[in-house]
Enzyme design. Structure first.
Site, mmCIF file in Angstrom:
data_model
loop_
_atom_site.group_PDB
_atom_site.id
_atom_site.type_symbol
_atom_site.label_atom_id
_atom_site.label_comp_id
_atom_site.label_asym_id
_atom_site.label_seq_id
_atom_site.Cartn_x
_atom_site.Cartn_y
_atom_site.Cartn_z
ATOM 1 N N ASP A 1 35.851 42.844 43.402
ATOM 2 C CA ASP A 1 34.535 43.464 43.565
ATOM 3 C C ASP A 1 33.504 42.440 44.053
ATOM 4 O O ASP A 1 32.298 42.675 43.972
ATOM 5 C CB ASP A 1 34.048 44.042 42.230
ATOM 6 N N ASP B 1 38.090 46.938 26.592
ATOM 7 C CA ASP B 1 39.377 46.577 26.002
ATOM 8 C C ASP B 1 39.454 46.973 24.526
ATOM 9 O O ASP B 1 40.449 47.551 24.069
ATOM 10 C CB ASP B 1 39.637 45.078 26.168
#
Length: 504
Positions: A90, A238
């Site tokens: 990105d 996560d």
């Protein structure tokens, strides 16, 4: 004593009591670790055939480390026809060209490696992983952040555990490439060792929930999908996915003997940015999932551990409040002739501070560190934890007040050992007004220290010094660290260039 002063002391002792409870939780973690440390995980059964694996490498502006990452992942020992590598980039700087060239070089060697670039950062890291998963071919998905250098046998040592159809994720331990760089990186390494060696082992082997750490782990793809996929409504995607998956009944495995080395931040502002994201994300996850966990049919011990795990950063709010109240409490009681009551504080402070000592000494002992080496960093560890309180308390408040913020990545510098590459200013942690607040707290405790010495209240002096040193170090390092490290790196680079010219 006035009613206001009585209420004040009541609040003070309540804060102390709650902090002591959170501090004592470290004793429980150490107890569970030693109780279950010999329950070594072993694969249950044998896979009929090696499965296809996709390795995802999410990166954003990682020009100093992207080549190191890709090169190390391409050295992983696994059948080439069963391995796919995705570089999920990105980036908005030179990283794009470096990563694309690196991918092309390995692709020409016959590796199945692809470069995927997004024009926007929607969902940040979670969005990148989700985007890559749509086109991934693997039945299992491993993830590595940009600062990691996985060992060639990573898949050989993790994939066999998926022979058990109930296993959804396998996490390995983080190592530290630049542990020796400074006292700050030493402290971070000890903090992380405590989290992995003691906490992860204790939680996993006692049957409680533990979490994927965002990197250096491998997922069963079906587990991700069954748990609802990567979601980006928290800053710790996560932790969020880990708890959702375990609520669905999936089992996780932690392998402390498998180590994946990584770089820890060398800049105080980068370290604080990382801690801010972790603290805020954990509280966001607690708000999102803790009600479901507490209402579930899970065993009480699992619920209790999940509560402490997800709300642990709330202690930073109380730590800031304690920092304000402690010197005032000392003065109030002294002026009312209640000097003797200062001894009432000791059990609470000892419970909190001694638990830190026990926890991290146990961590170092399990790594074979010598006696003196185990102890010499403890005062600094305690001070650093206190010094981070304002930064992390701000993160907790933002989460509680539903204040949204972007995913601030931790800047990577390519640091290994004591070496550091020249670093762009944009790669250093951002400076804020926070250091000035931390220095104000340091000044406040300097005044409290002077008062304690002048009034001969010596029992309070060691604790006041811990608070004073912590806020002073964190505040000054935030203001000066980036400048100093950039200067050191430039001097190192200049010296290297001069040596190269002499050789030529």
């Amino acid at each position: 004593m006035t009613t206001v002063e009585i209420i004040f002391l009541g609040v003070y002792f309540t804060v102390l009591c709650v902090l002591a409870v959170y501090g004592s939780h470290r004793y429980r973690m150490a107890y569970l670790y030693y109780r279950h440390k010999f329950k070594l995980p072993t694969p249950r059964g044998v896979l009929p055939a090696l499965p296809r694996v996709t390795i995802q490498l999410p990166i954003f502006n990682e020009m100093y480390v992207v080549e190191r990452l890709v090169d190390s992942v391409c050295r992983i020992d696994y059948p080439r026809e069963l391995l796919e590598i995705q570089v999920l980039d990105d980036s908005t700087d030179e990283t794009c060209g470096i990563a694309r060239a690196c991918v092309e070089r390995h692709r020409n060697k016959g590796l199945n490696i692809v470069y995927i670039h997004r024009e926007n950062r929607q969902g940040f890291k979670a969005g990148a992983l989700e985007h890559g998963l749509k086109v991934a071919s693997g039945e299992f998905v491993a993830v590595f952040d940009a600062d990691f250098v996985p060992s060639p046998d990573f898949l050989q040592r993790t994939v066999p555990f998926f022979a058990d159809a109930k296993v959804g994720m396998v996490q390995v331990r983080w190592g530290h490439l630049n542990r020796e760089f400074s006292i700050l990186t030493q402290a971070q390494s000890i903090f992380l060792d405590g989290h992995f060696i003691i906490e992860h082992t204790a939680r996993n082997r006692s049957g409680c929930f533990f979490n994927f750490n965002g990197t250096a782990g491998i997922w069963r793809r079906a587990t991700i999908e069954d748990a609802g996929g990567w979601q980006h409504d928290t800053l710790t995607e996560d932790l969020d996915l880990s708890y959702r998956a375990q609520l669905k009944g999936w089992q996780f495995i932690f392998l402390p003997e498998v180590i994946s080395p990584a770089e820890v931040p060398v800049d105080m502002n980068a370290f604080k940015s990382q801690q801010h994201r972790w603290a805020k994300g954990s509280i966001q996850t607690a708000k999102k999932l803790l009600p479901t966990i507490l209402k579930s049919d899970l065993p009480f011990v699992v619920k209790r551990e999940a509560f402490f795990h997800l709300t642990n950063n709330m202690a930073y709010l109380l730590m800031v409040l304690l920092s304000v109240l402690m010197p005032m409490s000392m003065v109030v009681r002294f002026h009312h002739g209640l000097y003797g009551t200062l001894f009432l504080d000791l059990p609470f402070f000892v419970t909190a501070t001694a638990s830190v000592c026990v926890f991290y000494v146990a961590t170092q002992r399990e790594q074979g560190v010598s006696g003196w080496a185990r102890l010499k960093y403890l005062p600094f560890l305690m001070s650093l934890g206190i010094g981070l309180a304002i930064n992390n308390a701000k993160a907790v408040l933002e989460a509680l007040l539903n204040q949204q913020s972007g995913f601030a990545r931790t800047p990577k510098t390519g640091s290994e050992g004591k070496s550091l590459k020249r670093v762009q200013k944009s790669y250093l942690g951002a400076k804020t007004l926070m250091p000035f607040i931390e220095l104000l707290f340091a000044a406040y405790f300097t005044g409290a220290l002077w008062f304690a010495i002048d009034a001969r209240i010596y029992t309070s002096v060691p604790f006041i010094i811990l608070f004073q040193a912590g806020f002073l170090y964190v505040g000054l390092s935030s203001l000066l660290r980036g400048r100093l490290k950039t200067a050191e790196a430039s001097a190192t680079l200049k010296s290297s260039e001069e040596q190269a010219r002499r050789v030529a």
